[in-house]
Write an enzyme that holds these catalytic residues in place. Structure first.
Site, short mmCIF file in Angstrom:
data_model
loop_
_atom_site.label_atom_id
_atom_site.label_comp_id
_atom_site.label_asym_id
_atom_site.label_seq_id
_atom_site.Cartn_x
_atom_site.Cartn_y
_atom_site.Cartn_z
N ASN A 1 0.86 -1.18 0.00
CA ASN A 1 0.00 0.00 0.00
C ASN A 1 0.90 1.23 0.00
O ASN A 1 1.46 1.59 1.03
CB ASN A 1 -0.91 -0.02 1.24
N LYS B 1 0.01 4.22 -0.39
CA LYS B 1 -0.71 5.40 0.12
C LYS B 1 -0.46 6.58 -0.83
O LYS B 1 -0.33 6.38 -2.03
CB LYS B 1 -0.29 5.73 1.55
N HIS C 1 -9.76 1.19 4.27
CA HIS C 1 -8.53 1.42 5.04
C HIS C 1 -8.84 2.38 6.18
O HIS C 1 -9.65 3.30 6.03
CB HIS C 1 -7.44 1.99 4.12
N GLU D 1 -7.35 4.82 7.29
CA GLU D 1 -7.13 6.25 6.98
C GLU D 1 -8.34 6.82 6.25
O GLU D 1 -8.72 7.97 6.46
CB GLU D 1 -5.84 6.40 6.16
N GLU E 1 -6.09 -4.94 10.19
CA GLU E 1 -5.06 -3.93 10.47
C GLU E 1 -5.40 -3.19 11.76
O GLU E 1 -6.19 -2.23 11.73
CB GLU E 1 -5.01 -2.92 9.32
N GLY F 1 1.73 2.23 10.74
CA GLY F 1 2.66 3.35 10.61
C GLY F 1 3.28 3.77 11.93
O GLY F 1 3.90 4.82 12.01
N SER G 1 2.78 -2.25 10.40
CA SER G 1 4.23 -2.26 10.61
C SER G 1 4.89 -3.60 10.28
O SER G 1 5.86 -4.00 10.94
CB SER G 1 4.57 -1.82 12.04
C1 PEP Z 1 -1.15 0.16 5.82
O1 PEP Z 1 -1.12 1.29 5.40
O2 PEP Z 1 -2.04 -0.60 5.43
C2 PEP Z 1 -0.12 -0.28 6.76
C3 PEP Z 1 -0.24 -1.44 7.34
O3 PEP Z 1 0.93 0.57 6.97
P1 PEP Z 1 2.34 0.23 7.72
O4 PEP Z 1 2.82 -1.06 7.16
O5 PEP Z 1 3.21 1.39 7.40
O6 PEP Z 1 2.01 0.12 9.18
#
Ligand code: PEP
Length: 254
Positions: free
Chosen positions: A10, A12, A98, A100, A170, A176, A216
């Site tokens: 992803n 983003k 997601h 976000e 998630e 993040g 992460s």
């Molecule tokens: C994501 O944006 O779906 C995500 C899991 O980000 P990160 O791996 O940076 O935590």
């Protein structure tokens, strides 16, 4: 055949098109060992979908996904992306829900259900994100929270439709932040999600659905997380922007 194991990137809202092209080249031209049951999916910014489709055209098991789409077929929705636009580019996957988008664009479970419907009606497979914020984890009510997300966005689907959905768990507190759920925490929630699906749709459907972990994931923890029996790969943000990291994550697929 057993369910698909998936490494999904992803990006983003990151990278220029030139940086995106370079990153894709650096990942897809490095050796990885995808078997017939493993997929790599790049969820990339909408303006780069055509570029990426061309780049991965000859690559077996590698796909491009949109990071979002709208719930309406077409019309006066300035700035939105329709599923028809995506299918006309040959896109077969879209990330939906997601955290976000839920947080910054107020996407509700009900609104996501509409998006899920239009994707499935047009043969696009949603990668449906769910997961709890820190306050819910601290209150130990994460199972109820995630079950509500699944119920309100997915459980109106037929079994045949649900089988096309990829789920990404998630936990928001791990996205993040550098804070990964432990492999035991990931396994526990993934097993819960599978059990919840089995309760509504039966074990055959539940066992066929890929459930990815996101939060992460990096080269250093991917093997451990992906080795859990109910974890079928990962949805990866930050580490997917670094070629060597993401190649190692692909190679960590079980
Ligand atoms: C994501 O944006 O779906 C995500 C899991 O980000 P990160 O791996 O940076 O935590």
């Amino acid at each position: 055949m057993s369910r698909k194991q998936i490494a999904a990137a992803n990006w983003k809202m990151n990278l220029t098109v030139q940086q995106g092209e370079e990153l894709l080249d650096n990942i897809i031209n490095k050796p990885h060992h995808l078997n017939d049951n493993q997929l790599v999916i790049f969820a990339i910014p909408a303006p780069y979908l055509t570029m990426a489709q061309h780049k991965i055209a000859e690559k077996k098991g590698v796909y491009v996904a949109a990071q979002n789409c709208f719930s309406k077929k077409s019309g006066a929705y300035t700035g939105e992306i329709s599923v028809e636009m995506l299918t006309s580019l040959g896109i077969q996957f879209v990330v939906l829900g997601h955290s976000e988008r839920r947080e910054y664009f107020n996407e509700s479970n009900a609104f996501l259900a509409e998006k899920i419907n239009i994707c499935l009606e047009n043969n696009i497979q949603p990668i449906f994100c769910c997961g709890e914020p820190l306050s819910i984890r601290e209150a130990d009510t994460q199972n109820e929270y995630v079950a509500k997300q699944l119920k309100e966005s997915l459980y109106h689907l037929s079994a045949e439709q649900l089988a096309k959905v990829i789920i990404a768990y998630e936990p928001i507190w791990a996205i993040g932040t550098g804070k990964t759920a432990s492999s035991a925490q990931a396994q526990e929630m993934h097993a819960f999600i599978r059990k919840d699906i089995a309760h509504v749709y039966g074990t055959e459907v539940a066992d066929s659905i890929s459930i990815l972990y996101g939060g992460s994931v990096k080269a250093a923890n991917a093997v451990e997380i992906f080795s859990q029996p109910d974890v079928d790969g990962g949805l990866v943000g930050g580490a997917s922007l670094i070629a060597d990291e993401f190649v190692a994550i692909i190679n960590a697929l079980q």
